[in-house]
Scaffold this motif. Structure first.
Motif, PDB file in Angstrom:
ATOM      1  N   GLU A 218       0.823  -1.215   0.000  1.00  0.00           N
ATOM      2  CA  GLU A 218       0.000   0.000   0.000  1.00  0.00           C
ATOM      3  C   GLU A 218       0.852   1.257   0.000  1.00  0.00           C
ATOM      4  OE1 GLU A 218      -2.631   1.662   3.467  1.00  0.00           O
ATOM      5  OE2 GLU A 218      -3.743   0.046   2.464  1.00  0.00           O
ATOM      6  N   ILE A 219       1.929   1.243   0.779  1.00  0.00           N
ATOM      7  CA  ILE A 219       2.801   2.416   0.884  1.00  0.00           C
ATOM      8  C   ILE A 219       3.475   2.720  -0.449  1.00  0.00           C
ATOM      9  CG2 ILE A 219       4.926   3.294   1.944  1.00  0.00           C
ATOM     10  CD1 ILE A 219       4.033   1.808   4.506  1.00  0.00           C
ATOM     11  N   PHE A 220       3.967   1.698  -1.139  1.00  0.00           N
ATOM     12  CA  PHE A 220       4.602   1.917  -2.441  1.00  0.00           C
ATOM     13  C   PHE A 220       3.586   2.413  -3.464  1.00  0.00           C
ATOM     14  CE2 PHE A 220       8.379  -0.345  -0.996  1.00  0.00           C
ATOM     15  CZ  PHE A 220       9.373   0.297  -1.729  1.00  0.00           C
ATOM     16  N   SER A 221       2.390   1.853  -3.429  1.00  0.00           N
ATOM     17  CA  SER A 221       1.353   2.249  -4.384  1.00  0.00           C
ATOM     18  C   SER A 221       0.935   3.705  -4.177  1.00  0.00           C
ATOM     19  CB  SER A 221       0.142   1.332  -4.230  1.00  0.00           C
ATOM     20  OG  SER A 221      -0.875   1.697  -5.146  1.00  0.00           O
ATOM     21  N   GLU A 222       0.671   4.085  -2.935  1.00  0.00           N
ATOM     22  CA  GLU A 222       0.233   5.445  -2.645  1.00  0.00           C
ATOM     23  C   GLU A 222       1.347   6.457  -2.896  1.00  0.00           C
ATOM     24  OE1 GLU A 222      -1.854   6.228   0.989  1.00  0.00           O
ATOM     25  OE2 GLU A 222      -2.669   4.182   1.077  1.00  0.00           O
ATOM     26  N   SER A 223       2.582   6.098  -2.582  1.00  0.00           N
ATOM     27  CA  SER A 223       3.693   7.039  -2.749  1.00  0.00           C
ATOM     28  C   SER A 223       4.024   7.270  -4.219  1.00  0.00           C
ATOM     29  CB  SER A 223       4.938   6.541  -1.998  1.00  0.00           C
ATOM     30  OG  SER A 223       5.365   5.291  -2.504  1.00  0.00           O
ATOM     31  N   ARG A 224       3.800   6.263  -5.066  1.00  0.00           N
ATOM     32  CA  ARG A 224       4.079   6.441  -6.490  1.00  0.00           C
ATOM     33  C   ARG A 224       3.110   7.435  -7.128  1.00  0.00           C
ATOM     34  NH1 ARG A 224       3.986   1.591  -7.730  1.00  0.00           N
ATOM     35  NH2 ARG A 224       2.187   1.378  -9.085  1.00  0.00           N
ATOM     36  N   ASP A 225       1.920   7.536  -6.560  1.00  0.00           N
ATOM     37  CA  ASP A 225       0.933   8.494  -7.074  1.00  0.00           C
ATOM     38  C   ASP A 225       1.308   9.935  -6.765  1.00  0.00           C
ATOM     39  OD1 ASP A 225      -0.599   6.414  -8.051  1.00  0.00           O
ATOM     40  OD2 ASP A 225      -1.856   6.267  -6.250  1.00  0.00           O
TER      41      ASP A 225
END
Length: 398
Positions: free
Chosen positions: A326-333
């Protein structure tokens, strides 16, 4: 040469210890066995230093030294017998650590210990190709260079102090991070948002000053001190933030963002610093994958494998449960300048992290069949939870 040793995996502290642990009249052998031994002692030394700091030893005014220091000093004065001196020091340190672990140490003993540590830390060595230096020409030359460098540093500190860190934030706009990925000011804002995401997961409330310091994490890269001494980035920002009135938890986060690093095996103590260190590495990995700079074979110019291992260690050794996916997904946005030619699958990054996690487990003597038996949910990659499951399987087999 020293460069050859670095390529072989010898860190500077390890080399320093090995140079001092052999008598200057004998040949020094940089073997794998010596490397492992020295790294273990360096880690123990760093742990001891941290324990003293955590117990407030640096705040105790004391002008005495423990009895062991005099035996240490005698060995150093006896034809520079550094092997004996180091044996005395580490034997004394082992006993002190036992007392610290048992909370059975007085303020008087803490003050003496801190004084001994400062003296020990001041020991340094220069390498020369000459066998003799009868007139101390080499030593005096090196001391002259050091004095000049210290004067430079003092000048830079005075110059840097004229501009506060928050006033340096705009200067980060002129420093490109990665082509097509904006500048270091953009990166600072991304890291601050990622920290908020991680802190929210951990139910860790952030103060106004903590949120302020998040935007200052990279500002020391604009200082004259870091331009002249690049290896001090983080330390310089932390020092200047302290001078500006930030408390210890706040200014330490600037220094701790790069932990853990190869020559410092410790991880941050503060949960706030842990969030910052995780965020910094998450952003590094996402950015590199977005611009196609992911590791290939033995090549890893941006130390992404180290960043991935750093995230794993921070999560596991801090005993926190977070959803890496979740952290990688949200941070890439959070990236404003995503290159249209690059499509990054979140699963590719997770596989990269999982490869490092597998290696980490193997170093902990967890067998491959145990690792393979763990049910891995790609939608919720939690390194700490996976470790707990592995230990449960091992305990069940016993």
């Amino acid at each position: 040469t020293v460069n050859d040793l670095k390529q072989e995996g010898f860190n500077p502290e390890s080399v320093r210890y090995q140079l001092l642990s052999g008598h200057y009249r004998t040949k020094i052998s940089f073997s794998l066995e010596k490397k492992l031994e020295s790294e273990k002692l360096v880690r123990r030394f760093n742990d001891f230093n941290t324990m003293l700091l955590n117990n407030g030893a640096n705040k105790i005014e004391h002008d005495q030294l423990p009895e062991s220091y005099f035996e240490f000093s005698d060995a150093m004065n006896d034809d520079l017998n550094t092997p004996k001196a180091l044996a005395v020091f580490f034997s004394w340190m082992k006993n002190q650590m036992k007392m610290l672990n048992a909370s059975n140490i007085t303020d008087d003993e803490l003050g003496k210990s801190w004084n001994f540590m400062r003296i020990f830390n001041d020991i340094f060595a220069f390498i020369s190709n000459h066998h003799e230096d009868k007139n101390n020409i080499i030593r005096k030359g090196n001391e002259r260079v050091l004095r000049a460098r210290f004067k430079d540093a003092l000048f830079f500190i005075k110059e840097d102090s004229l501009c506060k860190l928050e006033n340096r934030l705009e200067r980060l706009e002129k420093i490109t991070y990665f082509e097509n990925l904006g500048n270091l000011k953009d990166k600072s804002f991304r890291i601050s948002k990622i920290v908020e995401i991680v802190a929210e997961t951990l139910k860790l409330p952030l103060t106004i000053k903590q949120k302020k310091v998040l935007l200052l994490l990279k500002t020391d890269l604009t200082t004259e001190m870091v331009k002249e001494f690049p290896s001090l980035q983080g330390y310089v920002g932390s020092y200047y933030a302290k001078l500006q009135g930030f408390n210890e938890e706040e200014y330490k986060a600037i220094e701790d963002q790069y932990l853990p690093i190869p020559n410092n095996d410790t991880i941050p103590i503060s949960k706030f610093s842990v969030c910052v260190a995780i965020a910094e590495k998450v952003d590094n990995i996402n950015a590199a994958f977005l611009v196609g700079k992911k590791p290939s074979g033995s090549k890893d110019p941006y130390s992404l494998r180290r960043s991935a291992l750093g995230i794993i260690r921070l999560v596991i050794e801090s005993n926190i449960d977070i959803n890496i996916t979740e952290i990688f997904s949200e941070s890439r946005d959070l990236f404003k300048y995503k290159p249209s030619s690059t499509i990054v699958d979140n699963q590719e990054i997770l596989n990269f992290i999982m490869t490092r996690l597998t290696s980490y487990f193997k170093e902990m003597k967890i067998s491959s069949d145990v690792i393979n038996s763990i049910a891995i949910n790609n939608k919720e990659l939690n390194p700490n939870l996976l470790l707990k499951k592995s230990k449960q399987i091992i305990d069940f087999r016993k």
